[in-house]
Design a protein around this motif. Structure first.
Motif: not given
Length: 110
Positions: A51-55, A2-5, A74-76, A99-109
């Protein structure tokens, strides 16, 4: 897994309402996301559980401080948009998250 937000705001009240709205959107889409909300003062207690913090947008002045506080984890960190936050639009918040997670995955590739 699970993605933990974790949603963070000043006292945890407005982020709690947003979390409820996002959970409804997650359920409708059948996603495996665990979304919780806390006040910014509790943030450090949850860093090993997310895994993710939304502020919340009203805490934009704390964004860099929050990024520093996560250390090497490794927390977005995502600053929520005032447009969907003000009306507690969980679907738009979820779209922003994805959209932010997709961006992160593209950057890591790259």
């Amino acid at each position: 897994m699970s993605l933990r937000v974790l949603l963070v705001c000043g006292t945890g009240a407005s982020s709690s309402f947003m979390a409820v709205s996002m959970r409804k959107a997650v359920q409708q889409l059948g996603l495996d996301y665990k979304i919780q909300a806390r006040s910014e003062s509790e943030l450090e207690n949850y860093l090993d559980e997310v895994d993710v913090i939304m502020v919340g947008p009203h805490l934009s002045f704390m964004e860099e401080e929050i990024k520093k506080s996560i250390g090497g984890r490794k927390i977005k960190v995502i600053l929520m948009n005032p447009a969907y936050y003000a009306v507690l639009d969980g679907k738009k918040a979820l779209d922003h998250l994805q959209s932010e997670l997709d961006y992160k995955e593209e950057d890591s590739n790259k």
